[in-house]
Design a protein around this motif. Sequence first.
Motif, PDB file in Angstrom:
ATOM      1  N   THR A  31       0.961  -1.173   0.048  1.00 38.60           N
ATOM      2  CA  THR A  31      -0.029   0.036  -0.032  1.00 38.60           C
ATOM      3  C   THR A  31       0.862   1.205   0.049  1.00 38.60           C
ATOM      4  OG1 THR A  31       0.077  -0.084   2.520  1.00 38.60           O
ATOM      5  CG2 THR A  31      -1.977  -1.174   1.055  1.00 38.60           C
ATOM      6  N   GLN A  32       2.150   1.113   0.575  1.00 41.44           N
ATOM      7  CA  GLN A  32       2.924   2.330   0.664  1.00 41.44           C
ATOM      8  C   GLN A  32       3.566   2.528  -0.694  1.00 41.44           C
ATOM      9  OE1 GLN A  32       5.715   1.551   3.770  1.00 41.44           O
ATOM     10  NE2 GLN A  32       4.342   2.168   5.394  1.00 41.44           N
ATOM     11  N   ARG A  33       3.968   1.446  -1.239  1.00 41.52           N
ATOM     12  CA  ARG A  33       4.475   1.485  -2.578  1.00 41.52           C
ATOM     13  C   ARG A  33       3.485   2.201  -3.809  1.00 41.52           C
ATOM     14  NH1 ARG A  33       5.970  -4.119  -2.438  1.00 41.52           N
ATOM     15  NH2 ARG A  33       8.046  -4.314  -1.865  1.00 41.52           N
ATOM     16  N   LYS A  34       2.190   1.617  -3.462  1.00 41.35           N
ATOM     17  CA  LYS A  34       1.228   2.201  -4.178  1.00 41.35           C
ATOM     18  C   LYS A  34       0.706   3.548  -4.059  1.00 41.35           C
ATOM     19  CE  LYS A  34      -3.921   1.147  -5.233  1.00 41.35           C
ATOM     20  NZ  LYS A  34      -5.069   0.399  -4.938  1.00 41.35           N
ATOM     21  N   GLN A  35       0.840   4.101  -2.795  1.00 47.06           N
ATOM     22  CA  GLN A  35       0.647   5.535  -2.502  1.00 47.06           C
ATOM     23  C   GLN A  35       1.619   6.492  -3.037  1.00 47.06           C
ATOM     24  OE1 GLN A  35      -2.106   6.528  -1.114  1.00 47.06           O
ATOM     25  NE2 GLN A  35      -1.423   8.666  -1.333  1.00 47.06           N
ATOM     26  N   TRP A  36       3.102   5.931  -2.766  1.00 48.93           N
ATOM     27  CA  TRP A  36       4.143   6.565  -3.283  1.00 48.93           C
ATOM     28  C   TRP A  36       4.083   6.859  -4.989  1.00 48.93           C
ATOM     29  CZ3 TRP A  36       8.208   5.759  -6.815  1.00 48.93           C
ATOM     30  CH2 TRP A  36       9.281   6.586  -6.748  1.00 48.93           C
ATOM     31  N   VAL A  37       3.528   5.829  -5.696  1.00 46.51           N
ATOM     32  CA  VAL A  37       3.781   5.951  -6.981  1.00 46.51           C
ATOM     33  C   VAL A  37       2.410   6.962  -7.607  1.00 46.51           C
ATOM     34  CG1 VAL A  37       3.196   4.780  -9.363  1.00 46.51           C
ATOM     35  CG2 VAL A  37       4.547   3.858  -7.622  1.00 46.51           C
ATOM     36  N   LEU A  38       1.337   6.774  -6.817  1.00 50.29           N
ATOM     37  CA  LEU A  38       0.163   7.604  -7.221  1.00 50.29           C
ATOM     38  C   LEU A  38       0.586   9.078  -6.917  1.00 50.29           C
ATOM     39  CD1 LEU A  38      -2.972   5.709  -5.725  1.00 50.29           C
ATOM     40  CD2 LEU A  38      -2.498   6.210  -8.294  1.00 50.29           C
ATOM     41  N   GLU A  39       1.271   9.292  -5.631  1.00 49.82           N
ATOM     42  CA  GLU A  39       1.472  10.871  -5.361  1.00 49.82           C
ATOM     43  C   GLU A  39       2.566  11.397  -6.488  1.00 49.82           C
ATOM     44  OE1 GLU A  39       3.019  10.653  -1.662  1.00 49.82           O
ATOM     45  OE2 GLU A  39       1.236  10.660  -0.450  1.00 49.82           O
ATOM     46  N   ASN A  40       3.209  10.896  -7.029  1.00 48.56           N
ATOM     47  CA  ASN A  40       4.327  11.382  -7.677  1.00 48.56           C
ATOM     48  C   ASN A  40       3.922  11.313  -9.120  1.00 48.56           C
ATOM     49  OD1 ASN A  40       7.324  11.495  -6.437  1.00 48.56           O
ATOM     50  ND2 ASN A  40       6.444   9.562  -5.721  1.00 48.56           N
ATOM     51  N   CYS A  41       2.922  10.412  -9.483  1.00 51.90           N
ATOM     52  CA  CYS A  41       2.590  10.343 -10.899  1.00 51.90           C
ATOM     53  C   CYS A  41       1.371  11.714 -11.016  1.00 51.90           C
ATOM     54  CB  CYS A  41       1.428   9.188 -11.135  1.00 51.90           C
ATOM     55  SG  CYS A  41       2.205   7.755 -11.746  1.00 51.90           S
ATOM     56  N   ARG A  42       0.857  12.068  -9.900  1.00 52.91           N
ATOM     57  CA  ARG A  42       0.059  13.195  -9.685  1.00 52.91           C
ATOM     58  C   ARG A  42       0.758  14.393  -9.800  1.00 52.91           C
ATOM     59  NH1 ARG A  42      -2.917  10.293  -5.452  1.00 52.91           N
ATOM     60  NH2 ARG A  42      -4.636   9.385  -6.100  1.00 52.91           N
ATOM     61  N   LYS A  43       2.007  14.413  -9.065  1.00 49.37           N
ATOM     62  CA  LYS A  43       2.876  15.565  -9.318  1.00 49.37           C
ATOM     63  C   LYS A  43       3.356  15.911 -10.429  1.00 49.37           C
ATOM     64  CE  LYS A  43       4.677  15.260  -4.200  1.00 49.37           C
ATOM     65  NZ  LYS A  43       5.813  15.325  -3.548  1.00 49.37           N
ATOM     66  N   LEU A  44       3.875  14.813 -11.260  1.00 49.42           N
ATOM     67  CA  LEU A  44       4.355  15.057 -12.516  1.00 49.42           C
ATOM     68  C   LEU A  44       3.290  15.649 -13.619  1.00 49.42           C
ATOM     69  CD1 LEU A  44       6.910  15.040 -14.141  1.00 49.42           C
ATOM     70  CD2 LEU A  44       6.453  12.406 -14.648  1.00 49.42           C
ATOM     71  N   SER A  45       2.027  14.752 -13.391  1.00 49.68           N
ATOM     72  CA  SER A  45       0.952  15.136 -14.256  1.00 49.68           C
ATOM     73  C   SER A  45       0.591  16.568 -14.135  1.00 49.68           C
ATOM     74  CB  SER A  45      -0.246  14.223 -14.035  1.00 49.68           C
ATOM     75  OG  SER A  45       0.211  12.965 -14.273  1.00 49.68           O
ATOM     76  N   GLY A  46       0.691  17.187 -12.646  1.00 46.19           N
ATOM     77  CA  GLY A  46       0.238  18.272 -12.340  1.00 46.19           C
ATOM     78  C   GLY A  46       1.426  19.358 -13.147  1.00 46.19           C
ATOM     79  N   LEU A  47       2.457  19.157 -13.169  1.00 49.95           N
ATOM     80  CA  LEU A  47       3.660  19.691 -13.445  1.00 49.95           C
ATOM     81  C   LEU A  47       3.676  19.757 -15.002  1.00 49.95           C
ATOM     82  CD1 LEU A  47       6.859  18.833 -11.562  1.00 49.95           C
ATOM     83  CD2 LEU A  47       5.636  20.995 -11.270  1.00 49.95           C
ATOM     84  N   LEU A  48       3.211  18.824 -15.637  1.00 44.27           N
ATOM     85  CA  LEU A  48       3.025  18.925 -17.262  1.00 44.27           C
ATOM     86  C   LEU A  48       1.726  19.714 -17.756  1.00 44.27           C
ATOM     87  CD1 LEU A  48       3.762  15.251 -18.212  1.00 44.27           C
ATOM     88  CD2 LEU A  48       5.302  17.130 -18.150  1.00 44.27           C
ATOM     89  N   ARG A  49       0.689  19.829 -17.048  1.00 44.49           N
ATOM     90  CA  ARG A  49      -0.281  20.731 -17.015  1.00 44.49           C
ATOM     91  C   ARG A  49      -0.201  22.024 -16.828  1.00 44.49           C
ATOM     92  NH1 ARG A  49      -3.184  16.362 -14.565  1.00 44.49           N
ATOM     93  NH2 ARG A  49      -3.503  17.443 -12.668  1.00 44.49           N
ATOM     94  N   GLN A  50       0.765  22.328 -15.725  1.00 48.67           N
ATOM     95  CA  GLN A  50       1.087  23.593 -15.474  1.00 48.67           C
ATOM     96  C   GLN A  50       1.865  24.216 -16.509  1.00 48.67           C
ATOM     97  OE1 GLN A  50       2.738  24.209 -11.714  1.00 48.67           O
ATOM     98  NE2 GLN A  50       2.954  26.457 -11.722  1.00 48.67           N
ATOM     99  N   LYS A  51       2.938  23.453 -17.164  1.00 47.20           N
ATOM    100  CA  LYS A  51       3.929  23.918 -18.172  1.00 47.20           C
ATOM    101  C   LYS A  51       3.048  24.434 -19.485  1.00 47.20           C
ATOM    102  CE  LYS A  51       6.396  22.220 -21.769  1.00 47.20           C
ATOM    103  NZ  LYS A  51       5.892  21.344 -22.964  1.00 47.20           N
ATOM    104  N   ASN A  52       2.091  23.409 -19.806  1.00 44.19           N
ATOM    105  CA  ASN A  52       1.206  23.771 -20.860  1.00 44.19           C
ATOM    106  C   ASN A  52       0.532  25.154 -20.633  1.00 44.19           C
ATOM    107  OD1 ASN A  52       1.777  21.406 -22.461  1.00 44.19           O
ATOM    108  ND2 ASN A  52       0.081  20.197 -21.389  1.00 44.19           N
ATOM    109  N   VAL A  53      -0.190  25.225 -19.566  1.00 37.49           N
ATOM    110  CA  VAL A  53      -0.777  26.768 -19.262  1.00 37.49           C
ATOM    111  C   VAL A  53       0.209  27.786 -19.405  1.00 37.49           C
ATOM    112  CG1 VAL A  53      -1.935  28.052 -17.507  1.00 37.49           C
ATOM    113  CG2 VAL A  53      -2.394  25.461 -17.677  1.00 37.49           C
TER     114      VAL A  53
END
Length: 678
Positions: free
Chosen positions: A45-67
């Motif tokens: 569950t910790q591995r799952k949470q870690w991957v989810l958090e960092n996927c969200r961070k990178l996806s948010g950065l990419l969306r912010q970059k497009n904006v």
Amino acid sequence: MKATGFISLWTLVSLPCGQLANPAEHEDVVKHAIKLHRGKGAVITQRKQWVLENCRKLSGLLRQKNVVLNKLKNAIRAVEKDAGLSDEEKLFQVHTFEIFQKELNESENSVFQAIHGLQRALQGDYKDVVNMKESSRQRLEALREAAIKEEMEYVELLAAEKHQVEALKNMQHQNKSLSILDEILEDVRKAADRLEEEIEEHAFDDNKSVRGVNFEAVLRVEEDEDNSKRNASKREVEDDLGLSMLIDSQNNQYILTKPRDSTIPRADHHFIKDIVTIGMLSLPCGWLCTTIGLPTMFGYIICGVLLGPSGLNSIKSIVQVETLGEFGVFFTLFLVGLEFSPERLRKVWKISLQGPCYMTVLMIAFGLLWGHLLQIRPTQSVFISTCLSLSSTPLVSRFLAGSVRGDKEGDIDYSSVLLGMLVMQDVQLGLFIAVMPTLIQAGASTYSSIFKEILRILILIGQILFSLAAVFLVCLVIKTYLIGPYYRKLHAESKGNKEILILGITAFIFLMLTITELLDVSMELGCFLAGALISSQGHMVTEEIMSCIEPIRDFLAIIFFASIGLHVFPTFVIYELTVLLFLTLSVVIMKFVLAVLVLSLILPKTSQYIKWIVSAGLAQVSEFSFVLGSRARRAGIISREVYLLILSVTTLSLLLAPALWRAAIMKCVPRPERRSST
């Protein structure tokens, strides 16, 4: 807004994850990541949470970059439509926005390049060294390209900052009245900016895309650590002037050759220190050799040994010292030609032409024979034999300096024969350097193309013979029409001022050097011919020019012989002393015997006695074997071990040369004629 800080967080996830946005796709990536990294000791569950958090961070950065990119595009369109801005100001602001866009795109690319590299590494075989080497090479190339892009971006930002400062100054000047002095200084500043733009060569931008240009990582060395505090202010100045040293991954060291800003004078203080050190240490070394009865040139070689890589290792600008030393060879051969008049050349030209050719052919034949017995490649045997067949012209010129030489009762003077043969060997040196690329290709080619290689060598020989004929015609024209009026003009202009005479003679030497170089003949031959042409004007002219040029020759010869010492390695000689002594004695004896045999066949019967002296003068190896050996080693013709053997044998043969020369003089020359530099 760099995203490279998340590379380490993202290297456990596959490439498509960075492009996902909805939770369902994130869940698939999580399952894949857990499957890859199960058993690492962490809770699922910790591995799952870690991957989810960092996927969200990178996806948010990419969306912010497009904006941000969309906002930059709108800002660029607004600037272009703004009528209140000048065209220059519009270009500046648009360029600034484009730099920021490039920064964002490069940051995103670096993330996915790192992920792609991880994928390639995971798919590879960790036992395959070749595969890992290729992966490392690709990463290195990517880093080099990224460094170049970042360097260019930094330069653009510096230019933008400079433009911004200038714009601020212009606004301030518009708001206040300027004095006459301020207006003059402002005009001077603008003129200086235009000058820098005109003289600046964009060598980096012009050459980075040229074929054969590679990106390299280098270290920039500012100062020694011991002097870092004491020379802090000096280092800051040198940093601005670009006087630091660069070292690449192959341990080659580089210094500045042409600065970006040519308006500021610069000096290489390392090179100055090297020349000063050589000059000071050459005096006691030369004195010591004079005291024990050796030529002073060996003192200069010892000086190079003490200061070189095998000694104190205090010489930093080795290439520059060797380059300056080459001028010692040029002026030495000029003075040799000055004493070697065309009349003497005509008397011995057949012997000078035939002798070296026969000796070289015999040396190559013996080399191929020994190479066959020792199972050495033919190209390597030919190279070593040709290299060892050459003799040292500067060394023999020192032996002959000051000796009484003259023809008696029609006999041939030994000095004329010896110098003529040495000059012909210099011509052979130029021929061999021209043939070396074909020799390299012949070593790598198959027997089916051996006839093509022989044909290419014959064509090159024909080109050299044509060049020699062209040089002869040029010399004939200069002697007949130009040299007499030229010297008389120099002599008339130099009364009471020797500078014009020295400059005129030096310019003539360099002219002949350039002519022979353009005709693909050795530069050394051009210097010799310059001296021979001037000597045709008479004995008085020769004495006057010699008195002016000899001091220059002596100083440059010290640098030359010291540069030879830089390539002498006493520790290697000591380790392999028995083998090196045997090889050196074998080479010296073989060259002496072959020279005696050849001269016995081509010398007149009345001059047979000089064959011993001439053979003694030829029984050593030329210092140009250092040059040939280094080229052959870089080209793969010879190995490192063979290269060191050639250097050591050359050095030992040069050390044995004075004893052999003195013995020949004592045996063959009457006592009144034994005045010699030895």
